[in-house]
Design an enzyme around this catalytic site. Structure first.
Site, short mmCIF file in Angstrom:
data_model
loop_
_atom_site.label_atom_id
_atom_site.label_comp_id
_atom_site.label_asym_id
_atom_site.label_seq_id
_atom_site.Cartn_x
_atom_site.Cartn_y
_atom_site.Cartn_z
N HIS A 1 0.85 -1.18 0.00
CA HIS A 1 0.00 0.00 0.00
C HIS A 1 0.89 1.24 0.00
O HIS A 1 2.11 1.13 0.12
CB HIS A 1 -0.94 0.00 1.22
CG HIS A 1 -0.22 -0.05 2.53
ND1 HIS A 1 -0.22 -1.15 3.36
CD2 HIS A 1 0.56 0.87 3.15
CE1 HIS A 1 0.50 -0.90 4.43
NE2 HIS A 1 1.01 0.32 4.32
C1 T46 Z 1 2.77 0.47 6.82
C2 T46 Z 1 3.60 -0.74 6.92
C3 T46 Z 1 5.07 -0.48 6.87
C4 T46 Z 1 -4.35 -0.55 13.29
O1 T46 Z 1 -5.52 -0.64 13.67
N1 T46 Z 1 -3.51 0.39 13.82
C5 T46 Z 1 -2.22 0.54 13.44
O2 T46 Z 1 -1.50 1.41 13.99
C6 T46 Z 1 -1.72 -0.34 12.41
C7 T46 Z 1 -0.27 -0.20 11.93
C8 T46 Z 1 -2.56 -1.25 11.86
N2 T46 Z 1 -3.86 -1.36 12.31
C9 T46 Z 1 -4.72 -2.38 11.72
C10 T46 Z 1 -5.16 -2.09 10.29
C11 T46 Z 1 -5.35 -3.46 9.69
O3 T46 Z 1 -6.64 -3.92 9.94
O4 T46 Z 1 -4.01 -3.61 11.65
C12 T46 Z 1 -4.36 -4.31 10.48
C13 T46 Z 1 -3.11 -4.64 9.69
O5 T46 Z 1 -2.56 -3.43 9.16
P1 T46 Z 1 -1.82 -3.39 7.76
O6 T46 Z 1 -2.47 -4.35 6.82
O7 T46 Z 1 -1.77 -1.99 7.32
O8 T46 Z 1 -0.39 -3.95 8.16
P2 T46 Z 1 0.97 -3.93 7.31
O9 T46 Z 1 2.01 -4.60 8.14
O10 T46 Z 1 0.76 -4.42 5.94
O11 T46 Z 1 1.36 -2.40 7.22
C14 T46 Z 1 1.93 -1.76 8.32
C15 T46 Z 1 1.23 -0.41 8.58
O12 T46 Z 1 -0.16 -0.61 8.78
C16 T46 Z 1 1.40 0.51 7.42
O13 T46 Z 1 1.02 1.82 7.79
O14 T46 Z 1 3.13 1.40 6.09
O15 T46 Z 1 3.31 -1.54 8.07
#
Ligand code: T46
Length: 143
Positions: free
Chosen positions: A57
């Site tokens: 993303h």
């Molecule tokens: C990024 C990369 C480097 C939350 O509710 N709060 C938070 O602070 C975070 C980070 C995530 N979430 C929830 C949102 C989703 O439902 O946790 C779930 C997984 O998040 P995401 O799919 O965005 O996870 P990654 O590891 O793919 O991405 C993360 C960060 O979310 C993102 O900002 O840039 O690490």
């Protein structure tokens, strides 16, 4: 780490002290060697090695810095015009994930631990999770 050439990114170097048998100390200071005002941090562990992929993303406004505290992984960066892969395997050496930068993390070692610091709280509305939408917004000049 190789030189980072994509837009809205760059290498970050933490200050380190090697105390030999007493371990190593790593220091980041907001708006000094870490180029953002830190409001939030999160970390990731429990990765299933080569099977895991995260990210895929971009963020509209959020600024982040990513570090590999233990082990290693491959960070893929794409500013819409140029792509680059960078291996993170040194806790002293992080990468700025600026706005409008498509990024994904893969190739994790099983002992990998990732730390991310950010300049804002979590907002799902800041994410662009569809690559075609990201490219369209880059073309529309939103970077
Ligand atoms: C990024 C990369 C480097 C939350 O509710 N709060 C938070 O602070 C975070 C980070 C995530 N979430 C929830 C949102 C989703 O439902 O946790 C779930 C997984 O998040 P995401 O799919 O965005 O996870 P990654 O590891 O793919 O991405 C993360 C960060 O979310 C993102 O900002 O840039 O690490």
């Amino acid at each position: 780490m190789q030189k980072i050439s994509v837009k809205n990114s760059g290498e970050i170097r933490l200050q380190t002290f090697d105390d030999r048998r007493d371990g190593r100390l790593f220091i980041g200071e907001a708006m000094k060697n870490v180029p953002l005002k830190i409001k939030r941090f999160y970390f990731i562990n429990g990765l299933m090695g080569k099977k895991s992929v995260r990210g895929r993303h971009a963020h509209r406004k959020l600024e982040q810095c990513i570090f590999c505290l233990h082990g290693s992984f491959v960070l893929t960066l794409d500013d819409g015009a140029r792509k680059q892969t960078v291996t993170l395997d040194d806790p002293a050496c992080g990468v700025r994930l600026g706005r409008m930068l498509w990024h994904s993390m893969s190739g994790f070692s099983k002992d990998c631990v990732i730390l991310v610091v950010t300049d804002d709280y979590y907002k799902e509305s800041d994410y662009i999770r569809n690559y075609e939408d990201f490219i369209q917004q880059v073309k529309a000049g939103k970077r």
